[in-house]
Scaffold this motif. Structure first.
Motif, PDB file in Angstrom:
ATOM      1  N   GLU A 385       0.645  -1.206  -0.081  1.00 26.94           N
ATOM      2  CA  GLU A 385       0.182  -0.087   0.214  1.00 26.94           C
ATOM      3  C   GLU A 385       0.798   1.073  -0.096  1.00 26.94           C
ATOM      4  O   GLU A 385       0.476   2.089  -0.741  1.00 26.94           O
ATOM      5  N   ILE A 386       2.070   1.272   0.835  1.00 28.93           N
ATOM      6  CA  ILE A 386       2.859   2.450   0.761  1.00 28.93           C
ATOM      7  C   ILE A 386       3.443   2.799  -0.377  1.00 28.93           C
ATOM      8  O   ILE A 386       3.412   3.871  -0.786  1.00 28.93           O
ATOM      9  N   ALA A 387       3.868   1.527  -1.020  1.00 30.94           N
ATOM     10  CA  ALA A 387       4.736   1.856  -2.463  1.00 30.94           C
ATOM     11  C   ALA A 387       3.870   2.581  -3.252  1.00 30.94           C
ATOM     12  O   ALA A 387       4.201   3.342  -4.208  1.00 30.94           O
ATOM     13  N   GLU A 431      -1.358  -2.431  11.281  1.00 27.60           N
ATOM     14  CA  GLU A 431      -2.548  -1.583  11.227  1.00 27.60           C
ATOM     15  C   GLU A 431      -2.033  -0.113  10.545  1.00 27.60           C
ATOM     16  O   GLU A 431      -0.936   0.282  10.797  1.00 27.60           O
ATOM     17  N   HIS A 432      -2.828   0.249   9.572  1.00 25.37           N
ATOM     18  CA  HIS A 432      -2.737   1.570   9.087  1.00 25.37           C
ATOM     19  C   HIS A 432      -4.104   2.151   8.472  1.00 25.37           C
ATOM     20  O   HIS A 432      -4.990   1.479   8.449  1.00 25.37           O
ATOM     21  N   ARG A 433      -3.885   3.280   8.154  1.00 27.28           N
ATOM     22  CA  ARG A 433      -5.203   4.039   7.906  1.00 27.28           C
ATOM     23  C   ARG A 433      -5.871   3.881   6.467  1.00 27.28           C
ATOM     24  O   ARG A 433      -6.914   3.649   6.232  1.00 27.28           O
ATOM     25  N   ASP A 437      -6.633  -2.175  -0.833  1.00 25.22           N
ATOM     26  CA  ASP A 437      -7.740  -1.999  -1.876  1.00 25.22           C
ATOM     27  C   ASP A 437      -8.306  -0.663  -2.007  1.00 25.22           C
ATOM     28  O   ASP A 437      -8.475  -0.214  -3.007  1.00 25.22           O
ATOM     29  N   GLU A 438      -8.039   0.225  -1.202  1.00 24.64           N
ATOM     30  CA  GLU A 438      -8.418   1.840  -1.232  1.00 24.64           C
ATOM     31  C   GLU A 438      -7.443   2.339  -2.396  1.00 24.64           C
ATOM     32  O   GLU A 438      -7.940   3.440  -3.102  1.00 24.64           O
TER      33      GLU A 438
END
Length: 469
Positions: A385-387, A431-433, A437-438
């Motif tokens: 997700e971060i990437a 855990e992350h905000r 998928d988003e």
């Protein structure tokens, strides 16, 4: 069929999976259809129309010769660069192609690159990368015609079969032990079974191959990546195409060998940059590469895999078999993330911009690295997700329609982002905000809203603001 790891990682030729590999596959498929219909020997005329991005940037992306070789029956997985050059020289000298020549005697037709019909401003409904083939007999009667779309990563879709393909995709998932389309579903399988992301992907792959075949296939992918890098660092001079871009990999490799003879961890970034640059210089010159998941982003996963197997914990004392195990796990985890992008969004620069190519590759690489570094499924998902989150909005505007500037350096930057994303995720607890998928949905919608000027059309950005010579 359900998208698998060997769909995302395939051996092909540069410089573009969507503009070189896909069109070659489409042309070969058309030639096969002519033979199977029993009309190949009756073909006396041929018409090939290229639409949208294939026409706009096809010359620099190797589309035109790829179509000719595909019509002769060559496959991107099998043809070698030297073989390509030799056959293209023969076609140019004779002015003829051997339609279907690779699976029979073929039919000699007077046809060359100048006979391709280009429609750069016409976008067909399904995708900007469209190609239409039509074969006729001596009386001008159309014997067979087909339209294909090259939808990224070397994948092709035949016109009129999109809905059927979607139905078949969902049906094929019924045979998988752990079907997933979203990261939420993938993580649910991990939670319910205690399996890692790579183990879930392996279980699904075992439906169609043995574990020995999967391992051998993935190690072959690694070997081709290594061969690609080695080939690049042995070649100096300028890249083809007229931009006069100098190959940097040979000089960088020599300097690194001198400054870092013992593989000091302080130089990890330089080695990652080198591998990414080398692979994409080889791709830019039409060499043999692995689509990972595309050719334009082919350097990112090899570079991050190099980091994982040379700088990962315990890798300095690992046996060859242990390193092979790490490679297999890395590519399976990366492949699982690639499935999410392929099914929920796109990996085509012509459809969603470079965020779909370099962004997807960086996300996949971050996931593979996080798993090798001991991350939990949640941390692996976070790394992916971060990437991607920090590649959103990335445009595809190569100068001169060549996969060189900014593509080559962009792979090195994408690889560095992947390493950093994995490290950041491992400093958290999973855990992350913002969920993966988003971010994938956001990438898809951003690509949909992005001006076509910035989606591999050579009509905006660096492609028009930088003088080519």
């Amino acid at each position: 069929m359900a998208v698998g790891v060997f769909d995302l990682f395939t051996v092909g030729i540069g410089p573009s999976s969507s503009h070189t590999v896909g069109p070659m596959r489409a042309a070969a498929a058309f030639a096969v259809e002519l033979a199977e219909a029993g009309v190949l020997e009756s073909v006396a005329g041929l018409r090939v129309d290229l639409y949208g991005s294939l026409a706009a940037t096809g010359r620099g992306h190797g589309t035109f010769p790829a179509v000719l070789l595909g019509l002769e029956g060559f496959a991107p997985e099998e043809i070698l660069p030297d073989q390509m050059e030799e056959r293209l020289a023969e076609i140019q000298a004779s002015g003829k192609i051997q339609l279907g020549g690779q699976f029979g005697s073929g039919v000699a037709l007077e046809y060359g690159i100048d006979d391709l019909i280009l429609h750069p401003l016409t976008i067909l409904p399904r995708h900007t990368n469209g190609v239409r083939f039509a074969a006729s007999d001596a009386d001008g009667e159309v014997l067979h015609e087909t339209t294909f779309y090259s939808v990224g990563g070397g994948f092709i879709v035949r016109d009129g079969e999109e809905d059927l393909a979607a139905v078949e995709l969902e049906a094929s998932k019924e045979s998988l032990p752990y079907p997933f389309r979203t990261a939420v579903q993938l993580l649910e399988h991990c939670t319910a079974t205690g399996l890692s992301i790579s183990q879930v992907m392996l279980a699904n792959e075992l439906v169609s191959r043995s574990e020995e075949e999967i391992r051998a296939g993935l190690l072959h992918i690694r070997d081709v990546m290594d061969e690609c890098k080695d080939s690049a660092i042995s070649r100096s001079g300028l890249l083809p195409g007229g931009l006069k871009v100098r190959r940097r990999a040979p000089q960088w490799h020599t300097r690194l060998r001198e400054e870092d003879p013992t593989r000091d961890p302080r130089f990890w970034q330089e080695w990652v940059n080198l591998v990414a640059l080398a692979v994409n210089e080889e791709n830019a010159s039409g060499g043999r590469v692995v689509t990972a998941p595309t050719n334009g982003a082919a350097g990112i996963i090899p570079a991050v895999l190099f980091y994982a197997t040379h700088y990962g914990p315990g890798m300095d004392t690992a046996t060859p078999e242990q390193k092979d195990d790490a490679v297999v796990r890395f590519l399976l985890a990366a492949g699982a993330i690639g499935v999410l992008y392929k099914e929920q969004a796109s990996i085509s620069g012509a459809e969603v911009g470079c965020q779909g190519e370099v962004g997807s590759a960086s996300s996949m690489a971050a996931a593979g690295l996080a798993e090798i570094l001991g991350g939990s499924p949640e941390q692996v998902e976070n790394a992916a997700e971060i990437a991607m989150e920090h590649n959103l909005g990335l445009t595809c505007d190569p100068i001169g329609g060549l996969v060189q500037v900014p593509c080559i350096e962009r792979n090195a930057i994408g690889a560095g982002k992947a390493v950093n994303a994995a490290k950041m995720a491992l400093w958290g607890d999973g855990e992350h905000r913002v969920s993966l998928d988003e971010v994938i949905v956001t990438m898809r919608e951003t690509g949909r809203d992005m001006s076509s000027k910035y989606k591999e059309t050579a009509m905006g950005g660096l492609a028009v603001n930088v003088v080519e010579c």
